[in-house]
Write a protein that holds these residues in place. Structure first.
Motif, PDB file in Angstrom:
ATOM      1  N   GLY A  55     -44.197 106.319  26.169  1.00  0.00           N
ATOM      2  CA  GLY A  55     -43.456 105.088  26.391  1.00  0.00           C
ATOM      3  C   GLY A  55     -42.087 105.103  25.734  1.00  0.00           C
ATOM      4  N   PHE A  56     -41.958 105.825  24.624  1.00  0.00           N
ATOM      5  CA  PHE A  56     -40.652 105.938  23.980  1.00  0.00           C
ATOM      6  C   PHE A  56     -39.758 106.942  24.698  1.00  0.00           C
ATOM      7  CE2 PHE A  56     -37.965 108.370  21.082  1.00  0.00           C
ATOM      8  CZ  PHE A  56     -37.201 107.375  20.516  1.00  0.00           C
ATOM      9  N   ALA A  57     -40.361 108.025  25.174  1.00  0.00           N
ATOM     10  CA  ALA A  57     -39.560 109.095  25.782  1.00  0.00           C
ATOM     11  C   ALA A  57     -38.831 108.622  27.037  1.00  0.00           C
ATOM     12  CB  ALA A  57     -40.449 110.291  26.109  1.00  0.00           C
ATOM     13  N   VAL A  58     -39.444 107.732  27.822  1.00  0.00           N
ATOM     14  CA  VAL A  58     -38.827 107.305  29.088  1.00  0.00           C
ATOM     15  C   VAL A  58     -37.515 106.565  28.846  1.00  0.00           C
ATOM     16  CG1 VAL A  58     -39.119 105.868  31.131  1.00  0.00           C
ATOM     17  CG2 VAL A  58     -41.020 107.302  30.323  1.00  0.00           C
ATOM     18  N   PRO A  59     -37.490 105.453  28.067  1.00  0.00           N
ATOM     19  CA  PRO A  59     -36.193 104.787  27.857  1.00  0.00           C
ATOM     20  C   PRO A  59     -35.221 105.638  27.042  1.00  0.00           C
ATOM     21  CG  PRO A  59     -37.893 103.794  26.482  1.00  0.00           C
ATOM     22  CD  PRO A  59     -38.591 104.726  27.407  1.00  0.00           C
ATOM     23  N   ALA A  60     -35.749 106.486  26.123  1.00  0.00           N
ATOM     24  CA  ALA A  60     -34.833 107.343  25.360  1.00  0.00           C
ATOM     25  C   ALA A  60     -34.127 108.329  26.279  1.00  0.00           C
ATOM     26  CB  ALA A  60     -35.626 108.089  24.279  1.00  0.00           C
ATOM     27  N   THR A  61     -34.856 108.849  27.255  1.00  0.00           N
ATOM     28  CA  THR A  61     -34.241 109.779  28.212  1.00  0.00           C
ATOM     29  C   THR A  61     -33.165 109.072  29.037  1.00  0.00           C
ATOM     30  OG1 THR A  61     -36.298 111.045  28.331  1.00  0.00           O
ATOM     31  CG2 THR A  61     -34.714 111.345  30.113  1.00  0.00           C
ATOM     32  N   LEU A  62     -33.491 107.850  29.493  1.00  0.00           N
ATOM     33  CA  LEU A  62     -32.509 107.101  30.293  1.00  0.00           C
ATOM     34  C   LEU A  62     -31.265 106.774  29.478  1.00  0.00           C
ATOM     35  CD1 LEU A  62     -34.914 104.669  32.194  1.00  0.00           C
ATOM     36  CD2 LEU A  62     -33.802 106.744  33.076  1.00  0.00           C
ATOM     37  N   MET A  63     -31.457 106.371  28.223  1.00  0.00           N
ATOM     38  CA  MET A  63     -30.310 105.998  27.389  1.00  0.00           C
ATOM     39  C   MET A  63     -29.456 107.214  27.055  1.00  0.00           C
ATOM     40  SD  MET A  63     -30.197 104.438  23.530  1.00  0.00           S
ATOM     41  CE  MET A  63     -30.514 106.076  22.869  1.00  0.00           C
ATOM     42  N   MET A  64     -30.095 108.283  26.619  1.00  0.00           N
ATOM     43  CA  MET A  64     -29.345 109.473  26.212  1.00  0.00           C
ATOM     44  C   MET A  64     -28.818 110.242  27.421  1.00  0.00           C
ATOM     45  SD  MET A  64     -31.935 110.550  23.125  1.00  0.00           S
ATOM     46  CE  MET A  64     -31.044 112.003  22.609  1.00  0.00           C
ATOM     47  N   GLY A  65     -29.424 110.040  28.590  1.00  0.00           N
ATOM     48  CA  GLY A  65     -28.932 110.700  29.793  1.00  0.00           C
ATOM     49  C   GLY A  65     -27.561 110.224  30.206  1.00  0.00           C
ATOM     50  N   LEU A 122     -33.510 106.954  15.104  1.00  0.00           N
ATOM     51  CA  LEU A 122     -33.773 106.010  14.011  1.00  0.00           C
ATOM     52  C   LEU A 122     -34.892 105.038  14.381  1.00  0.00           C
ATOM     53  CD1 LEU A 122     -30.096 105.263  12.919  1.00  0.00           C
ATOM     54  CD2 LEU A 122     -31.773 106.713  11.757  1.00  0.00           C
ATOM     55  N   THR A 123     -34.986 104.694  15.665  1.00  0.00           N
ATOM     56  CA  THR A 123     -36.091 103.837  16.105  1.00  0.00           C
ATOM     57  C   THR A 123     -37.435 104.566  15.948  1.00  0.00           C
ATOM     58  OG1 THR A 123     -34.615 102.773  17.697  1.00  0.00           O
ATOM     59  CG2 THR A 123     -36.985 102.478  18.019  1.00  0.00           C
ATOM     60  N   ALA A 124     -37.465 105.843  16.351  1.00  0.00           N
ATOM     61  CA  ALA A 124     -38.685 106.623  16.198  1.00  0.00           C
ATOM     62  C   ALA A 124     -39.049 106.815  14.727  1.00  0.00           C
ATOM     63  CB  ALA A 124     -38.523 107.979  16.876  1.00  0.00           C
ATOM     64  N   LEU A 125     -38.033 106.885  13.869  1.00  0.00           N
ATOM     65  CA  LEU A 125     -38.293 107.048  12.443  1.00  0.00           C
ATOM     66  C   LEU A 125     -39.073 105.874  11.872  1.00  0.00           C
ATOM     67  CD1 LEU A 125     -37.909 108.658   9.878  1.00  0.00           C
ATOM     68  CD2 LEU A 125     -35.645 107.621   9.611  1.00  0.00           C
ATOM     69  N   GLY A 126     -38.867 104.680  12.398  1.00  0.00           N
ATOM     70  CA  GLY A 126     -39.640 103.532  11.949  1.00  0.00           C
ATOM     71  C   GLY A 126     -41.121 103.683  12.248  1.00  0.00           C
ATOM     72  N   TYR A 127     -41.439 104.295  13.405  1.00  0.00           N
ATOM     73  CA  TYR A 127     -42.849 104.508  13.767  1.00  0.00           C
ATOM     74  C   TYR A 127     -43.497 105.524  12.829  1.00  0.00           C
ATOM     75  CZ  TYR A 127     -46.851 104.756  16.957  1.00  0.00           C
ATOM     76  OH  TYR A 127     -48.104 104.681  17.507  1.00  0.00           O
ATOM     77  N   VAL A 128     -42.747 106.571  12.480  1.00  0.00           N
ATOM     78  CA  VAL A 128     -43.291 107.616  11.605  1.00  0.00           C
ATOM     79  C   VAL A 128     -43.362 107.149  10.158  1.00  0.00           C
ATOM     80  CG1 VAL A 128     -42.864 109.956  10.744  1.00  0.00           C
ATOM     81  CG2 VAL A 128     -42.476 109.427  13.153  1.00  0.00           C
ATOM     82  N   LEU A 129     -42.510 106.221   9.772  1.00  0.00           N
ATOM     83  CA  LEU A 129     -42.486 105.736   8.399  1.00  0.00           C
ATOM     84  C   LEU A 129     -43.779 104.989   8.038  1.00  0.00           C
ATOM     85  CD1 LEU A 129     -40.791 105.431   5.815  1.00  0.00           C
ATOM     86  CD2 LEU A 129     -39.849 103.307   6.782  1.00  0.00           C
ATOM     87  N   TRP A 130     -44.430 104.408   9.026  1.00  0.00           N
ATOM     88  CA  TRP A 130     -45.649 103.623   8.761  1.00  0.00           C
ATOM     89  C   TRP A 130     -46.745 104.456   8.103  1.00  0.00           C
ATOM     90  CZ3 TRP A 130     -47.521  98.733   8.760  1.00  0.00           C
ATOM     91  CH2 TRP A 130     -48.909  98.573   8.835  1.00  0.00           C
ATOM     92  N   PRO A 131     -47.183 105.582   8.681  1.00  0.00           N
ATOM     93  CA  PRO A 131     -48.219 106.371   7.988  1.00  0.00           C
ATOM     94  C   PRO A 131     -47.718 107.020   6.703  1.00  0.00           C
ATOM     95  CG  PRO A 131     -47.467 107.527   9.955  1.00  0.00           C
ATOM     96  CD  PRO A 131     -46.861 106.175   9.999  1.00  0.00           C
ATOM     97  N   LEU A 132     -46.435 107.366   6.651  1.00  0.00           N
ATOM     98  CA  LEU A 132     -45.910 107.961   5.419  1.00  0.00           C
ATOM     99  C   LEU A 132     -45.927 106.968   4.266  1.00  0.00           C
ATOM    100  CD1 LEU A 132     -42.892 109.972   6.839  1.00  0.00           C
ATOM    101  CD2 LEU A 132     -44.872 110.938   5.663  1.00  0.00           C
ATOM    102  N   ALA A 133     -45.724 105.677   4.554  1.00  0.00           N
ATOM    103  CA  ALA A 133     -45.701 104.661   3.504  1.00  0.00           C
ATOM    104  C   ALA A 133     -47.046 104.517   2.816  1.00  0.00           C
ATOM    105  CB  ALA A 133     -45.268 103.318   4.091  1.00  0.00           C
ATOM    106  N   ALA A 134     -48.126 104.907   3.505  1.00  0.00           N
ATOM    107  CA  ALA A 134     -49.460 104.785   2.916  1.00  0.00           C
ATOM    108  C   ALA A 134     -49.891 106.030   2.168  1.00  0.00           C
ATOM    109  CB  ALA A 134     -50.487 104.483   4.016  1.00  0.00           C
ATOM    110  N   GLY A 135     -49.068 107.081   2.164  1.00  0.00           N
ATOM    111  CA  GLY A 135     -49.453 108.342   1.564  1.00  0.00           C
ATOM    112  C   GLY A 135     -48.783 108.602   0.234  1.00  0.00           C
ATOM    113  N   PRO A 136     -48.937 109.819  -0.274  1.00  0.00           N
ATOM    114  CA  PRO A 136     -48.372 110.147  -1.597  1.00  0.00           C
ATOM    115  C   PRO A 136     -46.864 110.310  -1.611  1.00  0.00           C
ATOM    116  CG  PRO A 136     -49.434 112.075  -0.631  1.00  0.00           C
ATOM    117  CD  PRO A 136     -49.726 110.931   0.281  1.00  0.00           C
ATOM    118  N   TYR A 137     -46.249 110.449  -0.441  1.00  0.00           N
ATOM    119  CA  TYR A 137     -44.798 110.641  -0.380  1.00  0.00           C
ATOM    120  C   TYR A 137     -44.093 109.374   0.100  1.00  0.00           C
ATOM    121  CZ  TYR A 137     -46.496 115.440  -0.475  1.00  0.00           C
ATOM    122  OH  TYR A 137     -47.147 116.597  -0.812  1.00  0.00           O
ATOM    123  N   ALA A 138     -44.652 108.228  -0.230  1.00  0.00           N
ATOM    124  CA  ALA A 138     -44.143 106.960   0.293  1.00  0.00           C
ATOM    125  C   ALA A 138     -42.704 106.710  -0.140  1.00  0.00           C
ATOM    126  CB  ALA A 138     -45.044 105.810  -0.151  1.00  0.00           C
TER     127      ALA A 138
END
Length: 406
Positions: A55-65, A122-138
């Motif tokens: 779902g992220f790849a589709v609009p990202a492709t359209l925007m960056m295209g 940067l938008t995708a980074l917010g999605y990845v930040l969620w599991p990282l915030a719960a771990g040892p490298y928060a």
């Protein structure tokens, strides 16, 4: 005239609607189970991450295209950026550090080719930040995310709107994920602590139960071997004591194992059930038998009861009995004396269990073993204290004070 008989198969024919209805009910239940299994599979975290990545790849492709028509190298960089931004979303929960590395690589590549397209990363980074915030490298993940957000304001930091917006977004995501991680760790620690406490409880029960019985059996076996030829009658009595003690120990062991084993009631294991063949857990009401068994092991015990023993809480009653049992077992094994004193005193505020001997089992270099540690743990469970130490005039005393709460 006799009334006409109903055909023998009439009853079976009348049962057919019920059978058909039962089959329909079973089929409906199976269909519902299949639907639930399918829903659980669709809602599984890994599946959700993959769907989110697509779902992220589709609009990202359209925007960056829209920015890919200014050269082949830029188009290749943006195409690689779409992959490097989308793949971490699918890997975020399972491999968060790898996902972060891919994202940082993508941000560097896209930032060099087309800085405005970094918004997708940067938008995708917010999605990845969620599991990282719960771990040892928060905290390291939060610092990297904020640093990446502020790269959008380079080089002169005049256009800070996007950096502020992403910083606030990252702080919200990180705070929620970090709080959830703390909650999960605390819940896991509680489960592990409960399992540890249960293992210690089982170890105490097994130690106290087996140590006393085996001490009696060992002493009687050695005594019987010494007098087998000269005094066969007493040797036979020793064998009888061994048999009786062994049976009693096995009975208590079966009761303990029955408590630990879940009972299947037809709907799966649901806990323990009652068994009319099992004796209840021992308590201070069994002190007379405990004293008799200790005497059979060669230690005569003077029992002194001060106050009523009825009406004690079952758990405290069992703990007091086990403390007295283990203390007498230590007298049999270590004191080297043939008599001891057991005091049970109940006051309105506390129950005192005290075992005293004047033998020579503990001297310099005394170190508590598993038995004394188990007694102390039993006392602490009820908010009590246990004092176990050699006496100045020789011998040893174990004194446990268990509070009686209302």
């Amino acid at each position: 005239m006799r009334p006409p008989r109903e055909p023998a198969y009439a009853g079976a024919m009348n049962d057919r609607p019920g059978i058909a209805q039962g089959q329909e009910t079973t089929s409906a239940a199976r269909s519902a189970d299949r639907v639930k299994a399918a829903v659980r599979a669709v809602l599984a975290p890994n599946v959700r991450d993959r769907v989110a990545a697509v779902g992220f790849a589709v609009p990202a492709t359209l925007m960056m295209g829209n920015h890919a028509d200014q050269g082949v190298l830029r188009a290749l960089a943006l195409a690689a950026g779409v992959v490097l931004f989308s793949l971490p979303i699918a890997l975020g929960r399972r491999r968060p550090l790898l996902a972060l590395g891919l994202l940082l690589t993508g941000l560097g590549l896209v930032g060099a080719a087309d800085p405005p397209s970094m918004v997708a990363g940067l938008t995708a980074l917010g999605y990845v930040l969620w599991p990282l915030a719960a771990g040892p490298y928060a905290y390291a993940a939060l610092a990297l995310a904020v640093a990446c957000a502020w790269t959008t304001a380079l080089p002169d930091f005049r256009h800070r709107g996007g950096a502020v917006a992403f910083t606030v977004l990252y702080l919200v995501i990180w705070t929620a994920g970090h709080a959830l991680g703390i909650q999960r760790r605390q819940a896991r620690n509680r489960v592990e602590q409960a399992a540890t406490d249960e293992r210690l409880r089982i170890a105490r029960e097994m130690h106290d139960l087996l140590a006393h019985g085996m001490s009696v059996i060992t002493v009687q076996a050695g005594y019987g071997a010494l007098i087998a030829l000269d005094q066969p009658d007493k040797a036979q009595a020793a064998l009888t004591t061994i048999e009786t003690t062994g049976r009693q120990t096995l009975t208590e062991l079966r009761a303990l194992l029955h408590v630990l084993r879940p009972v299947d009631t037809g709907n799966g294991p649901t806990g323990t059930g009652a068994d009319v063949h099992l004796e209840p857990a021992p308590g201070l009401g069994e002190l007379r038998r405990l004293v008799d068994r200790t005497a059979q092991a060669g230690v005569r015990t003077a029992l002194e009861l001060d106050g009523p023993l009825a009406g004690l809480p079952p758990a405290l009653d069992l703990s007091a009995y086990r403390i007295a049992q283990e203390a007498l077992t230590n007298v049999v094994r270590h004191a080297g004396i043939d008599h001891a004193h057991l005091l049970i005193r109940r006051t309105p505020d506390a129950l005192t269990v005290q075992v005293t001997d004047h033998g020579g089992g503990a001297g310099r270099g005394y170190r508590p073993g598993h038995g004394l540690l188990g007694m102390r743990e039993r006392a602490l469970v009820h908010g009590g204290t246990l004092d176990a130490a050699p006496l100045p005039e020789g011998g040893f005393r174990v004194r446990a004070v268990l509070p009686l709460t209302a």
